[in-house]
Design a protein around this motif. Structure first.
Motif, PDB file in Angstrom:
ATOM      1  N   ALA A  39      38.336  34.667  45.099  1.00  0.00           N
ATOM      2  CA  ALA A  39      39.021  35.931  45.395  1.00  0.00           C
ATOM      3  C   ALA A  39      38.060  36.850  46.149  1.00  0.00           C
ATOM      4  N   THR A  48      44.930  41.068  33.552  1.00  0.00           N
ATOM      5  CA  THR A  48      43.540  41.514  33.554  1.00  0.00           C
ATOM      6  C   THR A  48      43.505  43.043  33.520  1.00  0.00           C
ATOM      7  N   ARG A  50      36.204  39.287  45.050  1.00  0.00           N
ATOM      8  CA  ARG A  50      36.147  40.688  44.651  1.00  0.00           C
ATOM      9  C   ARG A  50      34.815  41.079  44.021  1.00  0.00           C
ATOM     10  N   ASP A  61      34.126  33.957  39.446  1.00  0.00           N
ATOM     11  CA  ASP A  61      35.129  33.608  40.449  1.00  0.00           C
ATOM     12  C   ASP A  61      35.144  32.095  40.688  1.00  0.00           C
ATOM     13  N   ASP A  62      36.286  31.609  41.137  1.00  0.00           N
ATOM     14  CA  ASP A  62      36.477  30.194  41.466  1.00  0.00           C
ATOM     15  C   ASP A  62      35.721  29.889  42.760  1.00  0.00           C
ATOM     16  N   THR A  74      33.655  38.720  34.568  1.00  0.00           N
ATOM     17  CA  THR A  74      35.034  38.605  35.044  1.00  0.00           C
ATOM     18  C   THR A  74      35.104  37.671  36.243  1.00  0.00           C
ATOM     19  N   ASP A  75      36.313  37.158  36.486  1.00  0.00           N
ATOM     20  CA  ASP A  75      36.527  36.346  37.692  1.00  0.00           C
ATOM     21  C   ASP A  75      37.097  37.189  38.826  1.00  0.00           C
ATOM     22  N   ARG A  95      40.007  38.690  39.119  1.00  0.00           N
ATOM     23  CA  ARG A  95      41.425  38.494  39.419  1.00  0.00           C
ATOM     24  C   ARG A  95      42.281  39.657  38.903  1.00  0.00           C
ATOM     25  N   SER A 103      43.583  33.731  33.937  1.00  0.00           N
ATOM     26  CA  SER A 103      42.839  33.063  35.004  1.00  0.00           C
ATOM     27  C   SER A 103      41.460  32.585  34.542  1.00  0.00           C
TER      28      SER A 103
END
Length: 151
Positions: free
Chosen positions: A130, A70, A132, A124-125, A101-102, A104, A6
């Motif tokens: 997400a 992940t 998180r 994250d996008d 981290t993203d 995911r 991701s």
């Protein structure tokens, strides 16, 4: 640093590499120790084991690809175990963990023990988040910032 599949999307891995290089450069300037732990696919692997920060650490970052899952829990466990071992060997007292981290990951692992400061750098996008990163930061009592703020 997350290099799962991701992270390949929308240039997130390139951004994470840039963030990691900046953090390493800062550690070199300050004479700190640093290490780079990459996690993606099925494993968490030290690209550079913790030790005196050197500019050469960034070279291995540039060749890092992405793919797979992940393994965040494994990465945090490796970081915790390594820190505990280094402290027994007389390593510096204050330990910071910068988690790039993203968010995911499938599960939310516990905060690693023995970390003095945890900073979650959220990749994250922004268009389909997400969400998180902020949740984990609250749960782990960590600082949280968007990756673009560090870039």
């Amino acid at each position: 640093m997350d290099h799962s599949g991701s992270m390949q999307r929308q240039g997130r891995l390139a951004l994470a590499k840039g963030c990691a290089e900046r953090l390493l450069a800062q550690a070199v300037r300050q004479g700190d120790e640093a290490g780079v732990l990459a996690f993606g696919g099925r494993a968490a692997v030290w690209l550079q084991a913790p030790g005196r920060a050197r500019r050469a650490m960034a070279v291995r970052l540039r060749t890092l690809g992405s793919g797979g899952g992940t393994p965040l829990a494994q990465a945090l466990q490796v970081a915790e175990t390594t820190l505990q071992r280094r402290r027994r060997q007389g390593a510096p007292v204050e330990a910071w963990l910068w988690l790039l981290t993203d968010g995911r990951a499938l599960h939310t692992p516990p905060r690693p023990r023995g970390i003095d400061q945890l900073v979650l750098v959220d990749h994250d996008d922004p268009l389909a988040p997400a969400g998180r990163g902020p949740q984990w930061a609250r749960l782990w009592q960590a600082s949280w910032l968007r990756a673009r703020a560090l870039a």
